[in-house]
Structure formats: C-alpha cells, structure tokens
Design a protein around this motif. Structure first.
Motif, mmCIF file in Angstrom:
data_model
loop_
_atom_site.group_PDB
_atom_site.id
_atom_site.type_symbol
_atom_site.label_atom_id
_atom_site.label_comp_id
_atom_site.label_asym_id
_atom_site.label_seq_id
_atom_site.Cartn_x
_atom_site.Cartn_y
_atom_site.Cartn_z
ATOM 1 N N PRO A 164 12.914 -0.132 8.963
ATOM 2 C CA PRO A 164 12.100 0.233 7.794
ATOM 3 C C PRO A 164 10.907 -0.705 7.598
ATOM 4 O O PRO A 164 9.786 -0.245 7.331
ATOM 5 N N SER A 165 11.131 -2.005 7.756
ATOM 6 C CA SER A 165 10.020 -2.949 7.599
ATOM 7 C C SER A 165 8.968 -2.753 8.678
ATOM 8 O O SER A 165 7.767 -2.913 8.436
ATOM 9 N N PHE A 166 9.398 -2.394 9.912
ATOM 10 C CA PHE A 166 8.446 -2.118 10.992
ATOM 11 C C PHE A 166 7.545 -0.949 10.624
ATOM 12 O O PHE A 166 6.314 -1.006 10.802
ATOM 13 N N LEU A 167 8.127 0.116 10.097
ATOM 14 C CA LEU A 167 7.324 1.282 9.722
ATOM 15 C C LEU A 167 6.402 0.965 8.547
ATOM 16 O O LEU A 167 5.296 1.494 8.452
ATOM 17 N N ILE A 168 6.862 0.108 7.643
ATOM 18 C CA ILE A 168 6.024 -0.288 6.510
ATOM 19 C C ILE A 168 4.851 -1.141 6.991
ATOM 20 O O ILE A 168 3.694 -0.913 6.620
ATOM 21 N N ARG A 169 5.119 -2.123 7.854
ATOM 22 C CA ARG A 169 4.088 -3.083 8.261
ATOM 23 C C ARG A 169 3.137 -2.517 9.311
ATOM 24 O O ARG A 169 1.915 -2.740 9.233
ATOM 25 N N SER A 170 3.672 -1.833 10.311
ATOM 26 C CA SER A 170 2.836 -1.399 11.437
ATOM 27 C C SER A 170 2.312 0.021 11.302
ATOM 28 O O SER A 170 1.344 0.380 11.975
ATOM 29 N N HIS A 171 2.946 0.848 10.471
ATOM 30 C CA HIS A 171 2.497 2.242 10.337
ATOM 31 C C HIS A 171 2.083 2.600 8.917
ATOM 32 O O HIS A 171 1.774 3.755 8.633
ATOM 33 N N GLY A 172 2.091 1.609 8.016
ATOM 34 C CA GLY A 172 1.533 1.809 6.685
ATOM 35 C C GLY A 172 2.317 2.725 5.774
ATOM 36 O O GLY A 172 1.760 3.282 4.826
ATOM 37 N N LEU A 173 3.627 2.886 6.014
ATOM 38 C CA LEU A 173 4.431 3.745 5.149
ATOM 39 C C LEU A 173 4.908 2.982 3.917
ATOM 40 O O LEU A 173 4.936 1.757 3.905
ATOM 41 N N THR A 174 5.295 3.717 2.899
ATOM 42 C CA THR A 174 5.911 3.093 1.728
ATOM 43 C C THR A 174 7.401 2.871 2.008
ATOM 44 O O THR A 174 7.962 3.392 2.991
#
Length: 447
Positions: free
Chosen positions: A248-258
C-alpha cells in the motif's frame, strides 16, 4: 508408518462446518495481522516514527513473541485437543487488536501488537492439524486450500475495509472495528464445533521418560525434506510479508494513490486473485500427486519461478495509469500484480500439505508450529524491516522511489525458495517410502 494412522475420517456436515469456522477464523487472523499495513502512513504521521520503526512494529517484535509461544501452543494442542487452543487464541488476539486502537504512544502500540502475536501463535498450527484430523489424505490439499484462503481474503477485508474505515473514521477506529468480530468467532467455535477424535498417542515403554520438546524438535529437523520445506516456506514468507506490509505504501508513494485507493487495489484486486490462486493450487495438487507424489513440491517450484518476473515488472514499471474504475485510477504496473498474486501463493498449500504427510497425527501440530514459527520469525520478523531499512538507506539517493527498489530486490528470494523445494523432492519421496505406505497409497497420501 502411515501418517493418517490413528485418526478416523468420517466426513459429515459437521466436518464441513468445522472447516468453514476454521477458515473464517483464519481470515480474521490475517485481517488483524495485515490491517496495520494500510495504517502505516497515519501511524507514522501521529507518532513521528521512521520506516525502520514501522518494520519493528509490524515485523521483528511480532515475530519474536509469535515464535516463542508457537511450539508450546502446538504441543498443548497435540495433548489436550485443537479446538480449545484455537478458540482461546482467537479471543485473545482479537481483543489485543482492539486495544491497538486506544494506544497513545508508539511503545503502547508495540506492546499491544506483541499481545496480538502471542494470541496468534495459538491459531495457525493447531488449525492446520485440526483440518488434517478432519479430512483423509486424498482430500487434504483441497481442504487445506479452503482453510489457507485466509491470507488472501484477509487482505481483501483487512486492506480494503481497513483503508476505508481509516479514511473515514481514523486509524484507531479501524483497529477496534476489525478486531471485534474475532472475539465472537472464538466463542462460536468453542460452543458449536465438534472436536475431531484426537490421534492415538504412542505409549512409551515402561520406565522410558516422556519425550520432551527438544527431542521432538531434533527428530523433526533430522528429516531432510522437512528442513528444506521449512527453509523454502521461510524464504517465501520473507517476501510475502514484505510485500504485504509495504505494497500500500508503495502505491501511495510511487503511483500517487490515496490510502483508500491503495487499500482497495491491493486488498480487493490482489486478495481476490490470491484466493483464486489458492483454490486452483489445491485442486491441481490433488490431481497431479495422484500420478507422482513429487508434484507436492514441484507445484510451489513453478509458482515461485513464475512469480519472480511478474513481481519485478510490478515494482519497476513506470507510474502510468492503465484505466479508471469510476474515480479509481488503476496503474499499468498493477496489472502485473494481479498475475503475481495468483502465482505467488502457490507455495503455501503444497508445503503445509507435505508436512501433514511427513509426520504422524500426534506430532502434526508441533511440526506445523515449527514451520509457522520459522516463517514468522524470519518472514514476519525480517521481511518488513529489511525492506524498511533498505528504503531508508536508498532514500537519500532515490527519495520517494526508494521503496520501489527495496521491494524489487526482495522478489529474488523466490528463486532461492524454489531451489530449496527442488532439492527436497527426492528426500520427500524417500520419506514416504520409509513410512511403509504402499506405493498406491503413498500417491493418495501425498495429496
């Protein structure tokens, strides 16, 4: 020795009800364990802690105490029965999860997570042993695949529902709401599930001392196939818990998701694909081992080998959006994760199944406890903190993208796990023969 000796397998609706209850409890086991991964960012913000400390919270501290209590609970389940141990453990870890929601400091949250670990130490191994008590060897992989959907469905609910609750009501409420059902499930198991017949315990010779846990451990680890399966499962678990904690943190940090978007994608998309992969793996294993018992370990070799390029593609693919589901952006990289989720779980069911055929029923909970303890101590213990530490090390050079490369590096552990399983195939076959099971029965028993 026939590993199913001493246990009668008469399948009724009570059998399937017991399996359903164990599976549901295992789902909540993983919901309680995984929910912290979707809450990392708000916890970091409130307590002002680093990625390394998050790795300690979700990994090392949890793993140490889970491991310390795993074998004692396994021995207790082999002696007094599986059901009371599982029921009390479920109530304990669920209550501790709820208490995480009232923590006012990092130290208090760490203490409550240790309590979750102690409770969960009494869940998995006795449950696997109870499933093996309930079903005959030729139906065991399918039964175990139903039970072992827990991690996948736990990801669906823990990340998806946990992310939504945290987004709307805060991370503390998420812990309380997620933990509450387990208390009721533990009581329901105790009151409504019939315990299977306990395996017949071999009586020691007159004057011989009772076997202690050191002797049991030494003899189990002296079985080459068991040691290699434990090593493979541990390596796969290091990777599995690392990605479960940090995706989840990877998607938040690298792909800009909430936080909510990341939880929905990883929980629903990845969790559903993992669930399907678990069921397919159990069915395929049952079919192929009827021809050759070696497929019990070759199936996870294939799963690990295929997962490596899919995992690397997921973590290294550029941050572009493939399409939208309503307002939810789906990154192109996430399409690789769906395939990765389907195959990366293929080590679990066959490895648990193999262990259930290596040892007699009166040692099964202990053997499973050793397997789970190793996976937890090194998987839960090292996976999250290795990736968290690598992310901190890479951060000065890579910034927000540090976590991307830390996760990509860890995917390669699947190749080492596949090598261990390949090395175990020959000794696994020899162990079945040494158990004095006729060849036709051995093929069925390894299912």
């Amino acid at each position: 020795m026939n590993t199913s000796q001493g246990t009668q397998h008469r399948i009724t609706w009570h059998t399937h009800y017991a399996l359903a209850m164990l599976a549901i409890i295992y789902v909540f086991n993983y919901i309680d364990r995984l929910v912290i991964s979707i809450l990392i960012e708000p916890i970091k913000l409130e307590f002002g802690i680093s990625d390394t400390q998050i790795g300690l919270l979700s990994g090392v501290a949890f793993a140490i105490f889970y491991t310390l209590f795993g074998l004692p609970f396994g021995r207790l389940a082999d002696r007094i029965g599986r059901k009371p141990v599982i029921a009390l453990a479920c109530i304990a870890w669920s209550a501790m999860t709820m208490l995480c929601g009232v923590a006012t400091s990092f130290a208090m949250l760490l203490l409550f997570r240790i309590g979750v670990a102690v409770g969960e130490a009494g869940g998995t191994a006795p449950s696997v042993a109870m499933v093996s008590d309930l079903y005959p060897p030729e139906k065991r992989s399918r039964a175990l695949s139903v039970f072992l959907m827990g991690p996948s469905l736990g990801a669906v609910l823990g990340l998806g529902l946990g992310g939504w609750i945290a987004q709307e009501y805060g991370w503390r409420t998420a812990f309380i709401v997620i933990g509450a059902p387990g208390v009721l499930l533990g009581m329901l198991l105790w009151l409504t599930v019939r315990s299977p017949a306990m395996p017949v315990r071999p009586q020691p010779a007159a004057g011989a001392p009772n076997e202690d846990w050191r002797t049991t451990l030494r003899e189990m680890l002296a079985t080459p196939a068991f040691g290699l399966v434990v090593a493979a499962g541990t390596l796969a678990a290091v990777m599995g818990y690392a990605i479960g904690t940090w995706n989840p943190s990877f998607l938040i940090r690298s792909h800009g998701l909430t936080m909510q978007q990341a939880g929905l994608l990883v929980g629903l998309g990845g969790g559903i694909c993992s669930t399907i992969g678990t069921l397919v793996c159990g069915s395929v294993t049952d079919r192929l081992v009827a021809r050759d018992p070696g497929w019990q370990l070759l199936i996870p070799v294939i799963g690990c080998a295929v997962s490596v390029p899919l995992g690397l593609a997921f973590y290294l693919w550029p941050a572009d959006v493939a399409f939208h589901i309503g307002s939810l952006p789906v990154p192109e990289a996430f399409l690789f994760y769906l395939a990765f989720s389907f195959t990366a779980i293929w080590w679990s069911v066959p490895c648990f199944g193999a262990i259930s055929h290596l040892f007699p029923p009166n040692r099964l909970a202990q053997a499973t406890a050793i397997f789970v303890m190793s996976m937890t101590l090194l998987g839960v213990g090292l996976g999250p903190i290795i990736v968290g530490t690598l992310s901190d090390v890479f951060n000065p050079e890579l910034g927000q993208e540090a976590l991307r490369y830390a996760l990509a590096a860890s995917v390669l552990l699947y190749l080492v796990a596949a090598g261990c399983l390949l090395a175990a195939v020959g000794s696994y076959r020899r162990k079945l023969r040494a158990n004095a099971v006729p060849p036709a029965a051995a093929a069925a028993a390894s299912a």
